[in-house]
Design a protein around this motif. Structure first.
Motif, mmCIF file in Angstrom:
data_model
loop_
_atom_site.group_PDB
_atom_site.id
_atom_site.type_symbol
_atom_site.label_atom_id
_atom_site.label_comp_id
_atom_site.label_asym_id
_atom_site.label_seq_id
_atom_site.Cartn_x
_atom_site.Cartn_y
_atom_site.Cartn_z
ATOM 1 N N PHE A 32 0.840 -1.198 0.000
ATOM 2 C CA PHE A 32 0.000 0.000 0.000
ATOM 3 C C PHE A 32 0.877 1.251 0.000
ATOM 4 C CE2 PHE A 32 -2.392 3.378 2.095
ATOM 5 C CZ PHE A 32 -3.612 3.327 1.421
ATOM 6 N N PRO A 33 0.520 2.280 -0.785
ATOM 7 C CA PRO A 33 1.370 3.468 -0.890
ATOM 8 C C PRO A 33 1.170 4.457 0.254
ATOM 9 C CG PRO A 33 -0.531 3.739 -2.310
ATOM 10 C CD PRO A 33 -0.649 2.366 -1.702
ATOM 11 N N GLY A 34 1.635 4.073 1.431
ATOM 12 C CA GLY A 34 1.512 4.935 2.603
ATOM 13 C C GLY A 34 2.061 4.225 3.819
ATOM 14 N N TYR A 35 1.842 4.818 4.976
ATOM 15 C CA TYR A 35 2.322 4.225 6.228
ATOM 16 C C TYR A 35 1.244 3.299 6.785
ATOM 17 C CZ TYR A 35 4.623 3.664 10.706
ATOM 18 O OH TYR A 35 5.242 3.126 11.799
ATOM 19 N N THR B 46 -1.228 6.895 6.788
ATOM 20 C CA THR B 46 -1.097 7.943 5.776
ATOM 21 C C THR B 46 -1.246 7.326 4.390
ATOM 22 O OG1 THR B 46 1.310 7.754 5.481
ATOM 23 C CG2 THR B 46 0.524 9.225 7.236
ATOM 24 N N ALA B 47 -1.724 8.134 3.454
ATOM 25 C CA ALA B 47 -1.861 7.694 2.059
ATOM 26 C C ALA B 47 -1.707 8.916 1.165
ATOM 27 C CB ALA B 47 -3.213 7.028 1.846
ATOM 28 N N PRO B 48 -0.495 9.474 1.069
ATOM 29 C CA PRO B 48 -0.296 10.750 0.384
ATOM 30 C C PRO B 48 -0.690 10.746 -1.087
ATOM 31 C CG PRO B 48 1.807 9.712 0.923
ATOM 32 C CD PRO B 48 0.766 8.963 1.649
ATOM 33 N N ASN B 49 -0.596 9.586 -1.762
ATOM 34 C CA ASN B 49 -0.943 9.544 -3.179
ATOM 35 C C ASN B 49 -2.393 9.143 -3.436
ATOM 36 O OD1 ASN B 49 1.636 10.265 -4.141
ATOM 37 N ND2 ASN B 49 2.365 8.183 -3.819
ATOM 38 N N LEU B 50 -3.125 8.848 -2.370
ATOM 39 C CA LEU B 50 -4.541 8.497 -2.509
ATOM 40 C C LEU B 50 -5.412 9.543 -1.814
ATOM 41 C CD1 LEU B 50 -4.389 4.620 -1.927
ATOM 42 C CD2 LEU B 50 -4.427 5.855 -4.091
ATOM 43 N N SER B 51 -5.205 9.701 -0.530
ATOM 44 C CA SER B 51 -5.878 10.727 0.280
ATOM 45 C C SER B 51 -5.826 10.282 1.729
ATOM 46 C CB SER B 51 -7.337 10.936 -0.131
ATOM 47 O OG SER B 51 -7.988 11.772 0.821
ATOM 48 N N PRO C 216 11.017 -0.962 11.464
ATOM 49 C CA PRO C 216 9.965 0.056 11.373
ATOM 50 C C PRO C 216 10.082 0.875 10.092
ATOM 51 C CG PRO C 216 10.818 -0.011 13.600
ATOM 52 C CD PRO C 216 11.685 -0.922 12.780
ATOM 53 N N HIS C 217 8.955 1.073 9.441
ATOM 54 C CA HIS C 217 8.960 1.833 8.189
ATOM 55 C C HIS C 217 9.152 3.313 8.480
ATOM 56 C CE1 HIS C 217 8.138 2.798 4.048
ATOM 57 N NE2 HIS C 217 7.298 3.730 4.445
ATOM 58 N N LEU C 218 10.009 3.937 7.683
ATOM 59 C CA LEU C 218 10.274 5.370 7.796
ATOM 60 C C LEU C 218 9.874 6.041 6.491
ATOM 61 C CD1 LEU C 218 13.870 5.185 9.336
ATOM 62 C CD2 LEU C 218 11.712 5.477 10.566
ATOM 63 N N GLU C 219 9.070 7.084 6.573
ATOM 64 C CA GLU C 219 8.662 7.811 5.373
ATOM 65 C C GLU C 219 9.744 8.827 5.019
ATOM 66 O OE1 GLU C 219 4.752 7.514 3.681
ATOM 67 O OE2 GLU C 219 6.491 6.184 3.683
ATOM 68 N N ILE C 220 10.913 8.299 4.615
ATOM 69 C CA ILE C 220 12.052 9.148 4.294
ATOM 70 C C ILE C 220 11.721 10.082 3.134
ATOM 71 C CG2 ILE C 220 14.461 9.123 3.525
ATOM 72 C CD1 ILE C 220 14.697 6.394 4.944
ATOM 73 N N ALA C 221 10.842 9.635 2.247
ATOM 74 C CA ALA C 221 10.464 10.454 1.089
ATOM 75 C C ALA C 221 9.982 11.837 1.502
ATOM 76 C CB ALA C 221 9.374 9.754 0.286
ATOM 77 N N HIS C 222 9.409 11.950 2.690
ATOM 78 C CA HIS C 222 8.822 13.215 3.124
ATOM 79 C C HIS C 222 9.691 13.935 4.158
ATOM 80 C CE1 HIS C 222 5.479 11.964 0.757
ATOM 81 N NE2 HIS C 222 5.338 10.872 1.467
ATOM 82 N N GLU D 49 -6.770 11.823 4.280
ATOM 83 C CA GLU D 49 -8.023 12.148 4.960
ATOM 84 C C GLU D 49 -9.037 11.014 4.843
ATOM 85 O OE1 GLU D 49 -11.616 15.511 4.700
ATOM 86 O OE2 GLU D 49 -9.714 15.809 3.634
ATOM 87 N N LYS D 50 -9.100 10.390 3.669
ATOM 88 C CA LYS D 50 -10.064 9.314 3.454
ATOM 89 C C LYS D 50 -9.600 7.983 4.033
ATOM 90 C CE LYS D 50 -11.819 11.283 -0.881
ATOM 91 N NZ LYS D 50 -11.902 11.113 -2.358
ATOM 92 N N TRP D 51 -8.282 7.782 4.108
ATOM 93 C CA TRP D 51 -7.751 6.465 4.461
ATOM 94 C C TRP D 51 -7.301 6.332 5.911
ATOM 95 C CZ3 TRP D 51 -7.529 1.939 1.765
ATOM 96 C CH2 TRP D 51 -7.917 1.991 0.413
ATOM 97 N N GLN D 52 -7.041 7.414 6.572
ATOM 98 C CA GLN D 52 -6.467 7.349 7.920
ATOM 99 C C GLN D 52 -7.368 6.549 8.857
ATOM 100 O OE1 GLN D 52 -5.773 11.144 9.933
ATOM 101 N NE2 GLN D 52 -3.801 10.371 10.593
ATOM 102 N N GLY D 53 -6.779 5.542 9.500
ATOM 103 C CA GLY D 53 -7.512 4.718 10.450
ATOM 104 C C GLY D 53 -8.224 3.526 9.846
ATOM 105 N N VAL D 54 -8.149 3.360 8.522
ATOM 106 C CA VAL D 54 -8.824 2.233 7.870
ATOM 107 C C VAL D 54 -8.068 0.942 8.149
ATOM 108 C CG1 VAL D 54 -9.435 1.201 5.639
ATOM 109 C CG2 VAL D 54 -9.842 3.640 6.055
ATOM 110 N N ASP D 55 -8.771 -0.072 8.669
ATOM 111 C CA ASP D 55 -8.170 -1.387 8.901
ATOM 112 C C ASP D 55 -8.245 -2.163 7.589
ATOM 113 O OD1 ASP D 55 -7.398 -3.929 9.695
ATOM 114 O OD2 ASP D 55 -8.441 -3.818 11.615
#
Length: 241
Positions: free
Chosen positions: A69-72, A80-85, A147-153, A87-93
């Protein structure tokens, strides 16, 4: 976790522009060619899950599901889902929703992490970076995801993060020569910060690197990452899963 010899893993890569999927055997071999579908233009969880259901409707006999998945993602939950949204994805299991939808156990991790699992050799501290639309990263210790690091940002200069500095948009803007100078700088930073035993560089733009890299740096193909969908289930020593 030990996979049975007859198990088949449905591997799904969710991207900002396309979703693709295949089925793998326990050795990481593809049992069918990748199939692709456009990511919905309004990529809400319901829209993306609907696209995955359509994409895999003719897939049969898989026993487990691996998703990049393209996010954390942590414990199958999207943060997080910076390339999708975000706001819409945060907290989705997403793990739970996919398991329910496709009726098999699922594991969901960051897409670069899934690629990294397939590429890394399982020896020491390994780092995998993907050069595509953005800048993806994965860190592994002896084959287990760290642990994944969002180094891109993370900022690399006053006004730019890594995505803005060496992503596809930057490559198009500054050209291959200047982009390679930037890549040299980035590799030096990664070497100093992470002190990796081995660095693998993958992604569509990796083939544009035109300078000699260190002996412990390898440029690899995206195809090398296919086995990640299997390795995600073969080793329980993965953080974030």
């Amino acid at each position: 976790m030990r996979l049975g010899p007859e198990e088949k893993i449905l591997s799904i890569d969710i991207g900002g522009s396309r979703i693709k999927s295949t089925i793998l055997n326990v050795d990481g071999g593809m049992l069918r060619d990748y199939v692709r579908i456009q990511t919905p233009p309004t990529p809400s969880p319901n829209e993306v899950l609907g696209a995955i259901e359509e994409l895999t409707k003719d897939f049969k006999a898989y026993t487990r599901i691996s998703v990049g998945f393209p996010g954390y993602v942590r414990d199958g939950i999207v943060h997080t889902a910076p390339n999708l949204s975000t706001e819409k994805w945060q907290g989705v299991d997403l793990k739970k929703r996919l398991s329910t939808l496709l009726k098999q156990p699922a594991r969901v991790i960051n897409d670069a992490d899934l690629q990294g699992l397939g590429i890394a050799k399982g020896k020491g501290l390994e780092m995998v970076v993907t050069l595509g639309t953005g800048f993806g990263t994965a860190l592994l210790m002896n084959g287990g995801l760290l642990p994944h690091l969002e180094i891109a940002h993370h900022p690399i200069s006053k006004r730019r993060d890594y995505d803005m500095y060496i992503g596809k948009k930057a490559l198009d803007e500054v050209g291959v020569e200047r982009w390679n100078k930037r890549m040299k700088k980035v590799i030096e930073i990664l070497k100093t910060v992470f002190n990796y035993d081995q660095l693998y560089i993958s992604g569509g733009n990796s083939k544009k690197i035109d300078f000699k890299v260190d002996a412990n740096v390898s440029i690899v193909s995206n195809v090398d990452g296919i086995k990640g969908g299997v390795k995600l289930w073969q080793n329980d020593n993965h953080y974030n899963v």
